[in-house]
Scaffold this motif. Structure first.
Motif, PDB file in Angstrom:
ATOM      1  N   SER A  82       0.829  -1.213   0.000  1.00 26.93           N
ATOM      2  CA  SER A  82       0.000   0.000   0.000  1.00 26.93           C
ATOM      3  C   SER A  82       0.855   1.251   0.000  1.00 26.93           C
ATOM      4  O   SER A  82       0.487   2.265  -0.588  1.00 26.93           O
ATOM      5  CB  SER A  82      -0.903   0.034   1.232  1.00 26.93           C
ATOM      6  N   ALA A  83       1.977   1.193   0.697  1.00 23.88           N
ATOM      7  CA  ALA A  83       2.888   2.338   0.690  1.00 23.88           C
ATOM      8  C   ALA A  83       3.658   2.384  -0.633  1.00 23.88           C
ATOM      9  O   ALA A  83       3.627   3.384  -1.349  1.00 23.88           O
ATOM     10  CB  ALA A  83       3.846   2.254   1.869  1.00 23.88           C
ATOM     11  N   ALA A  84       4.304   1.263  -0.988  1.00 22.44           N
ATOM     12  CA  ALA A  84       5.156   1.256  -2.184  1.00 22.44           C
ATOM     13  C   ALA A  84       4.343   1.551  -3.445  1.00 22.44           C
ATOM     14  O   ALA A  84       4.785   2.305  -4.320  1.00 22.44           O
ATOM     15  CB  ALA A  84       5.872  -0.085  -2.327  1.00 22.44           C
ATOM     16  N   GLY A  85       3.146   0.981  -3.550  1.00 23.10           N
ATOM     17  CA  GLY A  85       2.337   1.162  -4.757  1.00 23.10           C
ATOM     18  C   GLY A  85       2.116   2.629  -5.072  1.00 23.10           C
ATOM     19  O   GLY A  85       2.282   3.076  -6.219  1.00 23.10           O
ATOM     20  N   THR A  86       1.758   3.396  -4.056  1.00 18.13           N
ATOM     21  CA  THR A  86       1.461   4.804  -4.281  1.00 18.13           C
ATOM     22  C   THR A  86       2.729   5.650  -4.373  1.00 18.13           C
ATOM     23  O   THR A  86       2.845   6.527  -5.232  1.00 18.13           O
ATOM     24  CB  THR A  86       0.485   5.283  -3.183  1.00 18.13           C
ATOM     25  N   GLU A 278       6.053  -5.108  -8.420  1.00 16.70           N
ATOM     26  CA  GLU A 278       5.766  -4.027  -7.467  1.00 16.70           C
ATOM     27  C   GLU A 278       7.019  -3.273  -7.020  1.00 16.70           C
ATOM     28  O   GLU A 278       6.971  -2.524  -6.052  1.00 16.70           O
ATOM     29  CB  GLU A 278       4.993  -4.571  -6.262  1.00 16.70           C
ATOM     30  N   GLY A 279       8.117  -3.482  -7.750  1.00 12.98           N
ATOM     31  CA  GLY A 279       9.323  -2.740  -7.384  1.00 12.98           C
ATOM     32  C   GLY A 279      10.218  -2.514  -8.597  1.00 12.98           C
ATOM     33  O   GLY A 279      11.439  -2.436  -8.483  1.00 12.98           O
ATOM     34  N   LYS A 280       9.596  -2.441  -9.762  1.00 11.41           N
ATOM     35  CA  LYS A 280      10.354  -2.313 -11.006  1.00 11.41           C
ATOM     36  C   LYS A 280       9.882  -1.091 -11.786  1.00 11.41           C
ATOM     37  O   LYS A 280       8.777  -0.593 -11.560  1.00 11.41           O
ATOM     38  CB  LYS A 280      10.158  -3.571 -11.872  1.00 11.41           C
ATOM     39  N   ILE A 281      10.720  -0.651 -12.701  1.00 11.28           N
ATOM     40  CA  ILE A 281      10.361   0.440 -13.613  1.00 11.28           C
ATOM     41  C   ILE A 281      10.743   0.036 -15.036  1.00 11.28           C
ATOM     42  O   ILE A 281      11.774  -0.615 -15.234  1.00 11.28           O
ATOM     43  CB  ILE A 281      11.136   1.741 -13.305  1.00 11.28           C
ATOM     44  N   VAL A 282       9.915   0.416 -16.006  1.00 15.57           N
ATOM     45  CA  VAL A 282      10.357   0.436 -17.399  1.00 15.57           C
ATOM     46  C   VAL A 282      10.428   1.900 -17.806  1.00 15.57           C
ATOM     47  O   VAL A 282       9.490   2.662 -17.557  1.00 15.57           O
ATOM     48  CB  VAL A 282       9.424  -0.338 -18.366  1.00 15.57           C
ATOM     49  N   MET A 283      11.567   2.277 -18.361  1.00 10.41           N
ATOM     50  CA  MET A 283      11.722   3.685 -18.751  1.00 10.41           C
ATOM     51  C   MET A 283      12.375   3.799 -20.122  1.00 10.41           C
ATOM     52  O   MET A 283      13.198   2.971 -20.512  1.00 10.41           O
ATOM     53  CB  MET A 283      12.529   4.465 -17.705  1.00 10.41           C
TER      54      MET A 283
END
Lengths: 342, 342
Positions: A82-86, A278-283
């Motif tokens: 709930s914290a990480a998602g936002t 829930e802890g990744k990025i695509v950029m």
């Protein structure tokens, strides 16, 4: 499954095309004002909205309800997600998250010790990025009306307009960075539900991504960015491609998948490309600085396995060169194959 | 009912003293950082939090989950209450609401036509104050895990620091304005549940209160303000008294109660002072401008029945002179007597 009848079904909330349809036809079409001061609003369906201020600053804000089941899973719990998602939805706009609003709906009879664990986990996650929890709400409802708990968090970040990164800004030639292995969260949830959760070394990747964004921005320009949650990287990459009007060409060998995720996905017949992270990025990043940005990401706590996985093309498709030398189109998923994943 | 066992019960979410206890002992004690830039944060338990900006401006933000049952009730629905509830929490900080974030958790099988009605109602309510819905989230969960739907809204307002009104600022001699009749919302919900909802002329008062705040501010200074939702005016007035360290002396004859609310409250044995309102404000105002502020409020759409109901005293109690000439202490309620009222 009939997607067009008069009842809402699971696919309407599963982060794929059916959900996008409902959002356009039922939600957007009925809302009169969808943005403030010319900022990014509801219609852009980006990770967050923005409110431009009277000078060169901007307020970034987002909201997410978390219904993950089970509440405690290998690698995390509903408090951390709930914290990480936002925090992550703010982070992938290019701005540091400042604060969370925390609204909890709890089922009567919920165990207080578990409740306290969840609050602590939420707090620890916020501490990783220095964010405060500044306002909240607590509701309790009858135990036969809600299973467990739902946590909704909204978040705020404030930054300079020039730092804002939408998910629509890809340009031809940009490199695509993926910050680590895919499918860990969705597969950890699934394997837990199937009863072999703690027998594998499968852990959710749930974590705040801000440090990776900050590291990348210190070395060059991010042109577009998303965190690939519901619908996985298949959904995120297709959205970025659609919104920019460009295609992507990816190299399967560069996309990290952990052996345990691979094994479970084979066993359950679920495509790890379509599963929530829930802890990744695509950029997308400017090609000239791509290597330096990748190195900076690799030096952060959660970025060690980051890779340049491909580049932006003139095409309209998300195309992937497979390990066997063939090509495969990555389609946008109709829905996330794992219900209540976040 | 045992308030101290190891399970969460209904009173923990009912807006009274038991809920305040849980917030202090389980939530606040576990959260490391509860405010940003010295603004109003979680510890103040005010209607919203504030984030002071780099100049004389401030961002006001709040969040509320709405679990009202039934979803459609005389005078409103969950869409209207979800918008008004959050817009009002911003408004009673003295600042115009700019935008909402809207997160919906929907039970599988929910009727699409009802869903659309709810969205429209939310939008209409936002239009009354010109607020935009700028970001959202939709989740669907199995029908045996959630009854109906939960809507969580967060909101943002941006204003000048000098206009911020906390709920702690009462001074001795201030007049107390109540902007209309009490108990309408809670009693409309109760009478609907008891099956005589549409036989009375009892309607919820759910409405955005901003125009009343704006009108009052145009004529003088508001020193403290709350919207008396869960726990009713008994809760709101006691909180304002507690936080300021002053008492209140009220005149029962000045507190408007509609005959239908009075009748239903007698019938059900529920004190209308302890019941939620969703379109009212209690405010402390400087005595010199009190009459002018009252008149300005009376000229707004929802303020026609506003009254000066009493004043701030040196005492520590919320005391009321009754219609019969006696005196009664208004105690803070242990919990709202109407579950799932908002």
């Amino acid at each position: 499954m009939n997607y067009n009848d008069d009842k809402i079904n699971m696919t309407h909330g599963a982060g794929g095309e059916v959900m996008q349809d409902m959002i356009s036809n039922v939600i957007l079409s009925n809302i009169t004002k969808t943005s403030v001061n010319g900022g990014i609003g509801l219609e852009q369906l980006d990770d967050s909205a923005t409110i431009p201020l009277y000078d060169d600053h901007v307020v970034v804000t987002t909201i997410d309800s978390h219904t993950v089941q089970p509440l405690f899973f290998p690698g995390g719990d509903i408090g951390r997600i709930s914290a990480a998602g936002t925090l992550n939805d703010i982070s992938v706009m290019g701005v540091k998250p400042l604060s969370l609003n925390n609204a909890m709906v709890i089922s009567e009879g919920f165990n207080k010790a578990d409740f306290e664990k969840i609050i602590k986990s939420m707090d620890e996650t916020c501490q990783e990025v220095g964010a405060a929890i500044i306002t909240g709400d607590t509701k309790v409802i009858d135990k036969d009306k809600l299973d467990g708990m739902i946590i909704t968090t909204a978040g705020i970040g404030i930054g300079k307009k020039e730092n804002i990164v939408s998910d629509a800004g890809l340009n031809e030639g940009d490199k695509i960075i993926l910050t680590g292995s895919i499918g860990d969260h969705g597969m950890a949830i699934m394997s837990q539900r199937e009863g072999f959760g703690y027998e594998t070394d499968l852990l959710s990747d749930v974590a705040p991504v801000w440090s990776m964004v900050e590291a990348a921005q210190s070395k060059g320009k991010i042109t577009a960015m998303k965190d690939p949650t519901r619908g996985g990287i298949a959904n995120a990459l297709n959205e970025m491609s659609d919104k920019s009007g460009f295609g992507l060409y990816l190299d399967e060998d560069k996309i990290p998948i952990k052996p345990a995720v691979h094994a479970v996905s084979e066993m359950l017949g679920i495509d790890p490309y379509e599963v929530a992270n829930e802890g990744k990025i695509v950029m997308g990043v400017e090609p000239d600085n791509a290597e330096a940005m990748l190195e900076a990401i690799k030096n952060t706590k959660y970025g060690a396995n980051a890779q340049i996985i491909g580049e932006v093309t003139k095409d309209k498709y998300v195309l992937m060169e497979t390990s066997f030398g063939g090509e495969r189109i990555i389609e946008p998923p109709i829905a996330d194959p794992v219900p209540r994943v976040c």
